[in-house]
Design a protein around this motif. Structure first.
Motif, mmCIF file in Angstrom:
data_model
loop_
_atom_site.group_PDB
_atom_site.id
_atom_site.type_symbol
_atom_site.label_atom_id
_atom_site.label_comp_id
_atom_site.label_asym_id
_atom_site.label_seq_id
_atom_site.Cartn_x
_atom_site.Cartn_y
_atom_site.Cartn_z
ATOM 1 N N ILE A 109 6.642 -1.317 10.172
ATOM 2 C CA ILE A 109 6.595 -0.566 8.925
ATOM 3 C C ILE A 109 5.691 -1.264 7.912
ATOM 4 C CG2 ILE A 109 8.536 1.013 8.765
ATOM 5 C CD1 ILE A 109 10.365 -1.271 8.397
ATOM 6 N N PRO A 110 4.642 -0.561 7.428
ATOM 7 C CA PRO A 110 3.672 -1.218 6.555
ATOM 8 C C PRO A 110 4.000 -1.115 5.074
ATOM 9 C CG PRO A 110 2.865 0.920 7.156
ATOM 10 C CD PRO A 110 4.239 0.787 7.757
ATOM 11 N N TYR A 111 5.208 -0.762 4.731
ATOM 12 C CA TYR A 111 5.507 -0.690 3.304
ATOM 13 C C TYR A 111 6.157 -1.965 2.784
ATOM 14 C CZ TYR A 111 9.464 1.722 5.556
ATOM 15 O OH TYR A 111 10.472 2.088 6.389
ATOM 16 N N TYR A 112 5.720 -3.081 3.344
ATOM 17 C CA TYR A 112 6.063 -4.394 2.817
ATOM 18 C C TYR A 112 4.785 -5.026 2.285
ATOM 19 C CZ TYR A 112 10.651 -4.197 5.003
ATOM 20 O OH TYR A 112 11.925 -3.849 5.351
ATOM 21 N N PRO A 113 4.927 -5.983 1.355
ATOM 22 C CA PRO A 113 3.711 -6.595 0.818
ATOM 23 C C PRO A 113 2.906 -7.290 1.919
ATOM 24 C CG PRO A 113 5.642 -7.246 -0.455
ATOM 25 C CD PRO A 113 6.148 -6.511 0.737
ATOM 26 N N PRO A 166 7.244 10.125 3.774
ATOM 27 C CA PRO A 166 7.360 10.815 5.070
ATOM 28 C C PRO A 166 6.199 10.487 6.009
ATOM 29 C CG PRO A 166 7.733 12.316 3.244
ATOM 30 C CD PRO A 166 7.234 11.039 2.650
ATOM 31 N N GLN A 167 5.008 10.327 5.424
ATOM 32 C CA GLN A 167 3.837 10.002 6.247
ATOM 33 C C GLN A 167 3.966 8.593 6.843
ATOM 34 O OE1 GLN A 167 0.127 10.054 4.103
ATOM 35 N NE2 GLN A 167 -1.052 9.550 5.940
ATOM 36 N N ILE A 168 4.439 7.681 6.037
ATOM 37 C CA ILE A 168 4.600 6.300 6.521
ATOM 38 C C ILE A 168 5.542 6.280 7.710
ATOM 39 C CG2 ILE A 168 5.502 3.997 5.965
ATOM 40 C CD1 ILE A 168 4.811 4.507 3.053
ATOM 41 N N ILE A 169 6.644 6.957 7.551
ATOM 42 C CA ILE A 169 7.657 6.941 8.604
ATOM 43 C C ILE A 169 7.133 7.655 9.854
ATOM 44 C CG2 ILE A 169 9.977 7.768 9.219
ATOM 45 C CD1 ILE A 169 10.694 7.206 6.225
ATOM 46 N N ALA A 170 6.444 8.787 9.633
ATOM 47 C CA ALA A 170 5.935 9.553 10.773
ATOM 48 C C ALA A 170 4.866 8.790 11.541
ATOM 49 C CB ALA A 170 5.367 10.889 10.278
ATOM 50 N N GLU A 171 4.071 8.023 10.836
ATOM 51 C CA GLU A 171 2.896 7.401 11.463
ATOM 52 C C GLU A 171 3.150 6.025 12.050
ATOM 53 O OE1 GLU A 171 -0.352 7.293 8.761
ATOM 54 O OE2 GLU A 171 -0.616 9.470 8.784
ATOM 55 N N ASN A 172 4.295 5.458 11.760
ATOM 56 C CA ASN A 172 4.493 4.073 12.178
ATOM 57 C C ASN A 172 5.757 3.889 12.988
ATOM 58 O OD1 ASN A 172 2.315 2.443 10.657
ATOM 59 N ND2 ASN A 172 3.127 3.900 9.171
ATOM 60 N N GLN A 180 0.797 -1.230 0.000
ATOM 61 C CA GLN A 180 0.000 0.000 0.000
ATOM 62 C C GLN A 180 0.830 1.280 0.000
ATOM 63 O OE1 GLN A 180 -3.356 -0.364 2.585
ATOM 64 N NE2 GLN A 180 -3.886 -2.319 1.674
ATOM 65 N N GLY A 181 2.087 1.152 0.313
ATOM 66 C CA GLY A 181 2.909 2.350 0.275
ATOM 67 C C GLY A 181 4.327 1.980 -0.136
ATOM 68 N N PRO A 182 5.107 2.896 -0.619
ATOM 69 C CA PRO A 182 4.725 4.287 -0.845
ATOM 70 C C PRO A 182 3.795 4.419 -2.047
ATOM 71 C CG PRO A 182 6.970 3.900 -1.563
ATOM 72 C CD PRO A 182 6.490 2.626 -0.956
ATOM 73 N N SER A 183 2.882 5.378 -1.932
ATOM 74 C CA SER A 183 1.975 5.660 -3.030
ATOM 75 C C SER A 183 1.579 7.130 -2.905
ATOM 76 C CB SER A 183 0.725 4.786 -2.928
ATOM 77 O OG SER A 183 -0.053 5.222 -1.840
ATOM 78 N N THR A 184 0.831 7.613 -3.860
ATOM 79 C CA THR A 184 0.419 9.019 -3.776
ATOM 80 C C THR A 184 -0.542 9.224 -2.610
ATOM 81 O OG1 THR A 184 -1.236 8.478 -5.423
ATOM 82 C CG2 THR A 184 0.737 9.599 -6.211
ATOM 83 N N GLU A 185 -1.202 8.129 -2.173
ATOM 84 C CA GLU A 185 -2.105 8.203 -1.027
ATOM 85 C C GLU A 185 -1.325 8.145 0.283
ATOM 86 O OE1 GLU A 185 -5.742 7.986 -0.864
ATOM 87 O OE2 GLU A 185 -5.445 8.739 -2.901
ATOM 88 N N TYR A 186 -0.165 7.535 0.210
ATOM 89 C CA TYR A 186 0.552 7.202 1.419
ATOM 90 C C TYR A 186 2.044 7.348 1.149
ATOM 91 C CZ TYR A 186 0.885 4.641 5.834
ATOM 92 O OH TYR A 186 1.101 4.277 7.125
#
Ligand code: UT7
Length: 335
Positions: A219-223, A208-214, A199-205
């Motif tokens: 880290i949710p930027y794995y499949p 910087p937002q991923i890192i800040a929020e998790n 789901q990330g990185p993407s234009t929705e996510y």
């Protein structure tokens, strides 16, 4: 209206073999679990510094396919590149291949349909050939999964399955008019898009937002994959879309000389084989050696089957795939 046929096949996998025991040193897993649930014994991973990337592996596979088709790069009218792991977020792999292979300014199209990417890609190629717009199209499926997997315990249910590699096919106008690609059948069901996704990185996510929020450890930027859910849908859709292709051509399951299913999981292939009452020699599997290479799995398997003499002129070859999206499809080919 013209028809199309496959005139050249090639594949490339990195030299670095990663066994199940190798993975058990990185995460809480073991050879018995992986073989029992997936049939996989080993897979290939790009090694840092070995000079490979998704596009570079695609070029290596394509070079072999072109040679076998007896064509120079100038003969190719279009590139279709299927991957979920492009070298860059954008542009796609197709333009990299165009540049690396020194091709004319032909169109380059990337297909983003994950495990069904190659079936979608040859379907697109088939349409361009049928209309007479193009004569030779280079279709590539290539994946660098290892660069983006979570090799901690958390990622074990996904990371043990996937491997790196590339396969390529030249799809050409079928000058004899006999056989070739008889039909292709494509589907999607976007309501299940989250069940197998990154789901990330993407234009929705964005990063910087991923890192800040998790927190660092989550880290949710794995499949992500809901394995059992995907499995249950896969066995239904595979059988459905194979039957759809056979029906469209007034063919029966017993007419199939070789089914090459997307190599998702050996258990899925075996389930389809049982359900459709196919004999062992009617189904080709090589997931044991390469794991699941997503868009590359069918062209790698098709190339190996052809190299091993398992596909002869006049054979009925069926390709079928199911994966993230969900998307699925089949291609019915008279060789
Ligand atoms: O190519 C795209 C389409 N993808 C597919 O078609 C994949 C479809 N799904 C599958 O192939 C299977 O669901 C998997 C191979 C991913 C998983 O097999 P499963 O039989 O569905 O296992 P599971 O996820 O239900 O997990 C069973 C157990 C769990 O432990 P508990 O909760 O029973 O204690 C997991 O935590 O196995 C555990 N587990 C592992 N153990 C050792 C999960 N991954 C691993 C692992 N090693 N790598």
């Amino acid at each position: 209206m013209y028809t199309s046929k496959i005139t050249g096949l090639g594949h490339y996998v990195p030299e670095n073999v990663v066994t199940n025991d190798d993975l058990s040193k990185l995460m809480d897993t073991n050879d018995a679990w992986i073989q029992e649930r997936t049939g996989i014994k080993e897979r290939r991973h790009i090694k840092k510094g070995d000079g490979n990337s998704t596009s570079i592996m695609g070029v290596k596979a394509a070079t072999i396919a072109l040679e076998r088709a007896g064509l120079g790069t100038d003969a190719i009218d279009m590139i279709i590149f299927a991957t979920l792991s492009p070298d860059m977020y954008f542009p796609g792999g197709g333009v990299e291949v165009q540049e690396m292979m020194g091709m004319r300014t032909i169109p380059a199209l990337d297909v983003r349909n994950q495990c069904s990417g190659f079936v979608y890609a040859i379907s697109v190629a088939d349409q361009f050939i049928k209309t007479g717009m193009y004569k030779h199209i280079l279709v590539i499926g290539s994946e660098n999964h290892s660069g983006g997997l979570d090799f901690s315990d958390r990622g074990r249910s996904v990371s043990v399955i996937f491997g790196d590699g590339a396969g390529a096919a030249v799809i050409s106008r079928n000058e004899s008019g006999k056989g070739g690609i008889l039909s292709t059948h494509l589907h999607s069901e976007g309501k299940h898009k989250d069940e197998l996704s990154l789901q990330g990185p993407s234009t929705e996510y964005w990063v910087p937002q991923i890192i800040a929020e998790n927190p660092q450890e989550d880290i949710p930027y794995y499949p992500y994959m809901n394995g059992q859910f995907v499995f249950k849908h896969a066995i239904v859709r595979f059988a459905e879309v194979i039957q759809e292709g056979l029906d469209a051509n007034n063919l029966k399951v017993s007419d199939i000389d070789l089914l090459i299913p997307h190599q998702a999981n050996l258990r899925i292939s075996q389930f389809i084989q049982q359900k459709m009452k196919l004999r062992d020699e009617q189904v080709f599997n090589n997931i044991q050696k390469y794991g699941n290479t997503t868009a590359a799995s069918i062209p790698i398997a098709l190339t190996e089957a052809w190299e091993e003499g398992k596909i002869k002129e006049g054979d009925l070859v069926v390709l079928a795939a199911f994966g993230s999206g969900f998307t699925w499809g089949s291609a019915i080919i008279r060789w």
